[in-house]
Enzyme design. Structure first.
Site, PDB file in Angstrom:
ATOM      1  N   TRP A  10      46.830   8.832  26.799  1.00 21.06           N
ATOM      2  CA  TRP A  10      47.482   8.184  26.222  1.00 21.06           C
ATOM      3  C   TRP A  10      47.523   9.297  25.443  1.00 21.06           C
ATOM      4  CZ3 TRP A  10      46.034   2.832  24.444  1.00 21.06           C
ATOM      5  CH2 TRP A  10      46.048   1.958  25.729  1.00 21.06           C
ATOM      6  N   GLU A  97      46.193  20.162  27.795  1.00 27.09           N
ATOM      7  CA  GLU A  97      46.365  20.903  25.916  1.00 27.09           C
ATOM      8  C   GLU A  97      45.744  20.967  25.063  1.00 27.09           C
ATOM      9  OE1 GLU A  97      48.269  16.219  26.660  1.00 27.09           O
ATOM     10  OE2 GLU A  97      49.821  17.318  28.225  1.00 27.09           O
ATOM     11  N   GLU A 167      44.313  18.871  37.680  1.00 26.18           N
ATOM     12  CA  GLU A 167      45.418  18.542  36.916  1.00 26.18           C
ATOM     13  C   GLU A 167      46.447  20.522  36.993  1.00 26.18           C
ATOM     14  OE1 GLU A 167      45.389  15.229  34.246  1.00 26.18           O
ATOM     15  OE2 GLU A 167      44.902  17.082  33.100  1.00 26.18           O
ATOM     16  N   GLY A 173      53.836  16.125  33.073  1.00 23.94           N
ATOM     17  CA  GLY A 173      54.645  15.832  31.827  1.00 23.94           C
ATOM     18  C   GLY A 173      56.353  16.508  32.782  1.00 23.94           C
ATOM     19  N   GLY A 234      49.126  10.670  32.712  1.00 19.31           N
ATOM     20  CA  GLY A 234      49.655  10.613  31.416  1.00 19.31           C
ATOM     21  C   GLY A 234      51.147   9.663  30.907  1.00 19.31           C
ATOM     22  N   GLY A 235      52.509   9.925  31.128  1.00 18.98           N
ATOM     23  CA  GLY A 235      53.662   9.672  31.269  1.00 18.98           C
ATOM     24  C   GLY A 235      53.602   7.902  31.841  1.00 18.98           C
TER      25      GLY A 235
HETATM   26  P1  PGA Z   1      51.186  13.476  32.887  1.00 21.24           P
HETATM   27  O1  PGA Z   1      50.190  13.502  32.491  1.00 21.24           O
HETATM   28  O2  PGA Z   1      51.059  12.618  34.419  1.00 21.24           O
HETATM   29  O3  PGA Z   1      52.440  12.879  32.214  1.00 21.24           O
HETATM   30  O4  PGA Z   1      52.027  14.597  33.954  1.00 21.24           O
HETATM   31  C1  PGA Z   1      48.781  13.472  33.046  1.00 21.24           C
HETATM   32  C2  PGA Z   1      47.500  14.188  32.346  1.00 21.24           C
HETATM   33  O5  PGA Z   1      48.020  14.996  31.797  1.00 21.24           O
HETATM   34  O6  PGA Z   1      46.731  14.013  32.156  1.00 21.24           O
END
Ligand code: PGA
Length: 249
Positions: A10, A97, A167, A173, A234-235
């Site tokens: 999240w 991130e 990833e 994102g 994520g999103g």
């Molecule tokens: P996303 O993010 O699905 O929004 O691309 C994935 C993540 O950062 O784990």
């Protein structure tokens, strides 16, 4: 057989109340599912409310980081011992991130991983290349370096408590996901690395999630690949319906 694992990351979204409301709704939709693991990783602040709401659920609470010490003068941090006591089961480590904005490095991820495992928690260790690295043909080198750094001194006996998330940074994102074949190629490479480092059985049992713009529309093709064992989302994990659709791939 590797049990699929779908985890929602999240990030810095959802207040405490929004988090608790979300998991209550999700729990209703996920009842009875036992052939895959479902994990949600809220902010630290929402952990207690999420744990409480999931007390009788098949959905497991996770979080997005944990420190390499159990206590100390480390302003702004939370330790695995505290998270364990709070009811957390999975800890995401090394997210791109964190690497990009908080100076996370492989040696630090390695220390955190050791302490997470020592406290009886499970880890989702993230690796992935940037667009520039991919375009320079360095994807495998980057992944190998990250894996070597993150897994330094991690014993065979700990591998059952670790999931790797591949990833690609350029897919996070951005709406640009790796093709299922592109992703699988890197997953197979990671499995080979683990076979070299540990053994064939450990590599075969290791679950490797794909993350980066996973959505209800592309999850099925991704999960159809032989070396993709789950998704770190994520999103699309922020809405009950889209996350439930991904879990139900
Ligand atoms: P996303 O993010 O699905 O929004 O691309 C994935 C993540 O950062 O784990």
């Amino acid at each position: 057989m590797r049990k699929p694992i779908i985890a929602g990351n999240w990030k810095m979204y959802k207040t405490v109340k929004e988090s608790a409301d979300f998991v209550k709704q999700l729990h209703e939709k996920m009842k009875g599912i036992s052939d895959r693991e479902i994990v949600v990783c809220p902010t630290f602040l929402s952990v207690p409310a999420v744990v409480e709401a999931l007390r009788f659920s098949n959905i497991q609470p996770g979080c997005q980081d944990a420190h390499w010490e159990n206590e100390g003068a480390y302003t702004g941090n939370v330790s695995p011992a505290m998270l364990k006591e709070a009811g957390v089961k999975y800890v995401i480590l090394g997210h791109s991130e964190k690497r990009q904005y908080d100076g996370e490095t492989d040696p630090r991820i390695n220390l955190k991983l050791k302490n997470v495992l020592k406290n009886g928690l499970k880890a989702i260790v993230c690796v992935g290349e940037t667009l520039a690295e991919r375009e320079l043909g360095k994807t495998e080198k980057v992944i190998e370096t990250q894996i070597q750094g993150c897994f330094e001194g991690i014993g065979l006996g700990d591998m059952a408590d670790i999931v790797i998330a591949y990833e690609p940074v350029w897919a996070i994102g951005t709406g640009k996901n790796a093709t299922p074949e592109q992703a699988n190629e890197v997953h197979a490479f990671i499995r080979k690395l683990m076979e070299k480092k540990y053994n064939a059985e450990t590599a075969q049992q290791l679950r490797i999630q794909y993350g980066g713009s996973v959505k209800p529309e592309n999850v099925k093709q991704l999960m159809g690949q032989p070396d993709i064992d789950g998704a770190l989302v994520g999103g699309a994990s922020l809405k009950v319906d889209s996350f439930a659709a991904i879990v139900g791939f």
